[in-house]
Enzyme design. Structure first.
Site, short mmCIF file in Angstrom:
data_model
loop_
_atom_site.label_atom_id
_atom_site.label_comp_id
_atom_site.label_asym_id
_atom_site.label_seq_id
_atom_site.Cartn_x
_atom_site.Cartn_y
_atom_site.Cartn_z
N ASP A 296 38.02 36.84 42.08
CA ASP A 296 37.70 36.30 40.77
C ASP A 296 37.06 37.40 39.94
O ASP A 296 36.53 38.38 40.50
CB ASP A 296 36.76 35.09 40.89
N SER A 297 37.10 37.24 38.62
CA SER A 297 36.51 38.26 37.74
C SER A 297 35.05 37.99 37.45
O SER A 297 34.37 38.84 36.86
CB SER A 297 37.29 38.31 36.41
N ALA B 273 42.66 39.77 38.30
CA ALA B 273 43.70 39.28 39.20
C ALA B 273 44.99 40.08 39.09
O ALA B 273 45.61 40.43 40.10
CB ALA B 273 43.97 37.81 38.92
N CYS C 286 47.31 24.76 34.60
CA CYS C 286 46.59 23.66 33.95
C CYS C 286 46.81 23.70 32.44
O CYS C 286 46.06 23.08 31.69
CB CYS C 286 45.10 23.71 34.27
#
Length: 384
Positions: A238-239, A267, A327
């Site tokens: 994750d960032s 990513a 999403c």
């Protein structure tokens, strides 16, 4: 007082969509509130109304009523009754009690984490009703926190605030999800504290086992926790440094920290570097943020989704598993699978669809309101 809409606005409500935009509203009161909507002399719906918002009308009832507040609270009661059996069976779990338009309660979201509730109001017409809403929720929750800090409130002309409504609201709670537990920061976590819409999809992933798995866009490591039950090594990427700190804490909470390794990285850059290094994985989960938050973002978002999936496919062994999600509502389900087909073709990989999923039962979809269906989730085996 009533709201008058034009023929196009009437057609949307007659088709049982809930929204009418400002351009299709002919006249209405100067203040926000609950008002009947008409096309000429024809009654169409009761709705939340805000003349300051571009999304001016949000319907919640298509039949006449003498008491619109009671009608709205009836919708709330119906939504709660659908969830209460799950809460009683799983009191330490995390569930969405109210899913806005999906429950005919536009602008209202209520989540519960181990019995502690978080409510978000993003409609000006609902704001005065928050005490009544809290009163209806009180019998079912230990506490209730108003997380009214969403950007959407600004579009409604509402202030940003976070405040307890009842009970003793803890800053941090632990939620049980199947065989794992995870921590939630109620006051500062993303959304209302965590992402509950992927719950069933995370539980589905527990069936896979192997040597090495990768959880990209891992946030708090929710997928990684479930994967670590069956994989010897899981890398969570994750960032956000803060998100990964919570992921590490979640791993320790479950005694899975020897198996989960967190890595802060972009990513896209990480996947390219892994390919250059010749690394491979048995399973990869991709759960990116909404790259297409508005319709104008779709073309750019499509390229981004394709790129990240293509890179992941190149890192998977034959027989490996790709679990991938979107999403973004604007990336429709047909576009989602078209994008994946193109990524597979460009990566020269043959995919067997094992599972097609979406948002959980507590995030209901209204067929007439396509915006309520946003989460796509698919699991593939690499067969060639």
């Amino acid at each position: 007082m009533r709201v008058l809409v034009n023929e196009r606005g009437a057609a949307r409500l007659l088709g049982r969509h809930l929204w009418v935009f400002r351009r299709d509203v002919l006249s209405g009161p100067e203040e926000a509130g609950l008002f009947p909507v008409y096309w000429g002399k024809r009654f169409l719906a009761w709705a939340l109304y805000n003349p300051q918002s571009d999304l001016t009308v949000r319907a919640f009832r298509f039949r006449p009523t003498a008491d619109p507040v009671e009608a709205l609270l009836e919708n709330l009661d119906r939504a709660l009754k659908k969830r209460l059996p799950h809460l009683e069976a799983d009191p330490e779990g995390g569930y969405r009690l109210v899913h806005a338009e999906g429950d005919l309660l536009p602008g209202l979201v209520v989540d519960t984490y181990a019995g502690h509730g978080v409510v978000q109001v993003t409609a000006r017409a609902l704001e005065p009703l928050l005490p009544r809403i809290a009163q209806a929720l009180r019998p079912h929750l230990k506490s209730l926190l108003a997380r009214n800090d969403a950007r959407l409130r600004g579009l409604e002309g509402l202030p940003l605030e976070v405040r307890p409504l009842f009970g003793r609201v803890p800053e941090h709670v632990v939620v049980q999800e199947g065989r794992v537990r995870y921590g939630v920061d109620l006051y500062a976590g993303q959304k209302t504290g965590a992402f509950l819409d992927q719950r069933e999809n995370r539980l589905y992933m527990e069936r896979f086992t192997g040597e090495r798995a990768l959880d990209v866009f891992s946030y708090h490591g929710s997928f990684a926790l479930h994967l670590a039950l069956g994989f010897k090594e899981v890398v969570a990427v994750d960032s956000s440094e803060e998100a990964l700190k919570q992921a590490q804490e979640n791993a320790r909470l479950n005694g899975l920290h020897p198996r989960i390794r967190t890595l802060r990285a972009n990513a896209f850059d990480f996947l390219r570097e892994e390919e250059k290094a010749g690394n491979s994985y048995d399973l990869i989960v991709l759960d990116p943020p909404a790259f297409a938050k508005k319709k104008g973002d779709l073309e750019r978002a499509y390229r981004a989704y394709k790129e990240v999936n293509l890179r992941a496919l190149k890192l998977l062994k034959t027989g490996g598993i790709l679990a991938t999600a979107s999403c973004s509502h604007h990336l429709t389900e047909p576009l989602f699978y078209q994008m994946l087909q193109e990524a597979a073709q460009d990566a020269h990989r043959l995919l067997d669809l094992l599972h097609r999923g979406g948002q959980g039962f507590d995030h209901p979809v209204l067929l007439n309101v396509p915006e309520t269906q946003y989460l796509k989730f698919a699991v593939f085996e690499i067969v060639g």
